[in-house]
Scaffold this motif. Structure first.
Motif, PDB file in Angstrom:
ATOM      1  N   ASP A 258       0.836  -1.116   0.024  1.00  0.00           N
ATOM      2  CA  ASP A 258       0.023  -0.092  -0.026  1.00  0.00           C
ATOM      3  C   ASP A 258       0.800   1.333  -0.104  1.00  0.00           C
ATOM      4  O   ASP A 258       0.645   2.258  -0.811  1.00  0.00           O
ATOM      5  N   ARG A 259       1.814   1.250   0.909  1.00  0.00           N
ATOM      6  CA  ARG A 259       2.828   2.487   0.979  1.00  0.00           C
ATOM      7  C   ARG A 259       3.675   2.645  -0.221  1.00  0.00           C
ATOM      8  O   ARG A 259       3.704   3.743  -1.074  1.00  0.00           O
ATOM      9  N   LEU A 260       4.043   1.597  -1.047  1.00  0.00           N
ATOM     10  CA  LEU A 260       4.748   1.835  -2.256  1.00  0.00           C
ATOM     11  C   LEU A 260       3.749   2.244  -3.470  1.00  0.00           C
ATOM     12  O   LEU A 260       4.077   3.160  -4.021  1.00  0.00           O
ATOM     13  N   ASN A 261       2.754   1.708  -3.339  1.00  0.00           N
ATOM     14  CA  ASN A 261       1.753   2.246  -4.252  1.00  0.00           C
ATOM     15  C   ASN A 261       1.482   3.678  -4.195  1.00  0.00           C
ATOM     16  O   ASN A 261       1.016   4.466  -5.368  1.00  0.00           O
ATOM     17  N   ALA A 262       1.443   4.160  -3.112  1.00  0.00           N
ATOM     18  CA  ALA A 262       0.951   5.533  -2.754  1.00  0.00           C
ATOM     19  C   ALA A 262       2.141   6.287  -3.169  1.00  0.00           C
ATOM     20  O   ALA A 262       1.888   7.521  -3.357  1.00  0.00           O
ATOM     21  N   ARG A 263       3.178   5.971  -3.538  1.00  0.00           N
ATOM     22  CA  ARG A 263       4.403   6.975  -4.069  1.00  0.00           C
ATOM     23  C   ARG A 263       4.232   7.147  -5.410  1.00  0.00           C
ATOM     24  O   ARG A 263       4.710   7.997  -5.961  1.00  0.00           O
ATOM     25  N   ASN A 264       3.339   6.366  -6.186  1.00  0.00           N
ATOM     26  CA  ASN A 264       3.268   6.313  -7.490  1.00  0.00           C
ATOM     27  C   ASN A 264       4.355   6.443  -8.481  1.00  0.00           C
ATOM     28  O   ASN A 264       4.934   7.497  -9.112  1.00  0.00           O
ATOM     29  N   LEU A 265       5.362   5.378  -8.307  1.00  0.00           N
ATOM     30  CA  LEU A 265       6.420   5.402  -9.002  1.00  0.00           C
ATOM     31  C   LEU A 265       6.319   5.140 -10.192  1.00  0.00           C
ATOM     32  O   LEU A 265       5.510   4.277 -10.671  1.00  0.00           O
ATOM     33  N   PRO A 266       7.227   5.501 -11.081  1.00  0.00           N
ATOM     34  CA  PRO A 266       6.870   5.472 -12.845  1.00  0.00           C
ATOM     35  C   PRO A 266       7.139   4.026 -13.081  1.00  0.00           C
ATOM     36  O   PRO A 266       7.845   3.252 -12.952  1.00  0.00           O
ATOM     37  N   GLY A 267       6.039   3.814 -13.810  1.00  0.00           N
ATOM     38  CA  GLY A 267       5.925   2.505 -14.736  1.00  0.00           C
ATOM     39  C   GLY A 267       5.774   1.217 -13.898  1.00  0.00           C
ATOM     40  O   GLY A 267       6.101  -0.049 -14.486  1.00  0.00           O
ATOM     41  N   VAL A 268       5.306   1.155 -12.681  1.00  0.00           N
ATOM     42  CA  VAL A 268       5.386  -0.022 -11.874  1.00  0.00           C
ATOM     43  C   VAL A 268       4.095  -0.007 -10.829  1.00  0.00           C
ATOM     44  O   VAL A 268       3.881   1.221 -10.493  1.00  0.00           O
ATOM     45  N   VAL A 269       3.594  -0.875 -10.417  1.00  0.00           N
ATOM     46  CA  VAL A 269       2.547  -1.186  -9.439  1.00  0.00           C
ATOM     47  C   VAL A 269       2.893  -2.421  -8.525  1.00  0.00           C
ATOM     48  O   VAL A 269       3.679  -3.298  -8.945  1.00  0.00           O
TER      49      VAL A 269
END
Length: 371
Positions: A258-269
């Motif tokens: 959840d925390r990683l997805n909240a970062r909206n990193l480019p090209g990845v979920v």
């Protein structure tokens, strides 16, 4: 390799050839280089040299097949995994090798060991006055470089010399770079280049696993980043069907993804994931974590993504670095480990390698073969 075979191995005529190869050393019809050389005595093969995982690929990570006679051809196969320059010189001399041929598919990360097998064997060949031929293959990650550059005092077999963590070069280009910048005595080098590859394009390779835990090109895409989890006590997904794409440990939970997805990193979920590795870390234990799903290869940054994953994982009590300092060898310095421990985040950490990466990019440019 296809280009060499098309000439009936004319480049190797009249030479005793030592071949550095593994299961990826195949042509477009999946015929192995050594088998084609051996049929009808088309090439005088002095010996074969097997890297990590072995010549025929039967060994797991950190292992080799050992010296043996190849069951298919009867040829002498030397165990070259972790061989030093002196070891290579001894094997070349003992086998009567005059020309060395290197043909192995790399995956584009500094800590993947085949490029250091290339380096050490080149150093030994130069010392003996041997000829060195590289049969080039595309870099599955394309031609751009990313990440930190190794500091020499952190050199090891997962990074001998000062190149970027995702180096963006083919083995042929690396050989040219090594020869000009790192070898005190250059080797007589010839690279047989690929035809038609453009470095900005990800190649559509007929994938052969270069190691047991590199099953797909998708694995290779994430590996320069998530390979850093080998330096932690979290599972990097070995013992699952998705190594380096599944990351986790018994002490993690759904909040990490959840925390990683909240970062909206480019090209990845990131997908909340649960898995039980069949071997290595947490064998047969239930691990919670995340699956790395690349959506856009043109914007995805494997190393930046993995740094964010490490930062978020460090919030958990379950997160620990390996006590042997392996993370420093993988990243080429103590910098990433220290900054994560101090609470630094991705932008601050990535800024520390921006200048050295630009310098590496300039240094490698004269030795690139594909534009």
């Amino acid at each position: 390799m296809d280009r060499l075979v098309a000439t009936d191995f004319a480049l190797l005529a009249g030479q005793r050839v030592g071949v550095i190869a593994n299961p990826t050393s195949v042509d477009h019809r999946m015929r192995h280089l050594v088998d084609l050389m051996h049929v009808g005595g088309r090439v005088s093969i002095a010996a074969v040299f097997g890297p990590e995982h072995g010549f025929r690929g039967s060994a797991q990570a950190g292992f080799s097949e050992g010296p043996q006679a190849d069951a298919r051809t009867g040829l002498t196969v030397y165990d070259a995994y972790t061989a030093s320059e002196a070891d290579w010189a001894r094997m070349f001399a003992e086998s009567g090798t005059q020309t060395v041929v290197f043909d192995i598919q790399d995956v584009g990360a500094r800590f993947y060991t085949y490029i250091w097998t290339l380096y050490d064997s080149m150093c030994a060949a130069a010392g003996l006055g041997l000829r060195y031929v590289v049969l080039d293959r595309p870099n599955p990650l394309g031609g751009n470089a990313f990440g930190p550059v190794l500091q020499r005092q952190f050199g090891s077999f997962v990074g001998r010399r000062e190149i970027a963590q995702q180096h963006g070069m083919t083995v042929g280009e690396l050989a040219r770079f090594y020869n000009a910048r790192f070898l005190s005595t250059p080797v007589e080098l010839e690279v047989v280049p690929c035809a038609g590859w453009r470095r900005e394009a990800l190649p559509d390779l007929p994938w052969v696993m270069p190691s047991p835990n590199m099953p797909t090109m998708q694995t290779a895409l994430v590996y320069p980043g998530t390979g850093m989890f080998e330096g932690t006590m979290l599972s990097e997904g070995r013992g699952t069907t998705r190594p380096f794409e599944l990351i986790g440990a018994p002490g993690l939970d759904h909040r990490w993804a959840d925390r990683l997805n909240a970062r909206n990193l480019p090209g990845v979920v990131f997908r909340e994931a649960y898995f039980r590795p069949t071997f290595q870390k947490f064998a047969d234990e239930l691990c919670a974590g995340a699956e790395v799903r690349v959506l856009d290869v043109s914007t995805f940054d494997s190393i930046g993504t993995a740094v964010a994953m490490l930062v978020e994982a460090s919030r958990y009590e379950a997160f620990r670095w390996r006590e042997d300092g392996w993370i420093d060898k993988l990243t080429g310095s103590s910098r990433l480990r220290t900054m994560v421990d101090q609470g630094a985040d991705l932008p601050e950490i990535a800024a520390t390698w921006r200048v050295e990466l630009a310098e590496f990019d300039d240094q490698r440019r004269p030795y690139l073969l594909y534009r």
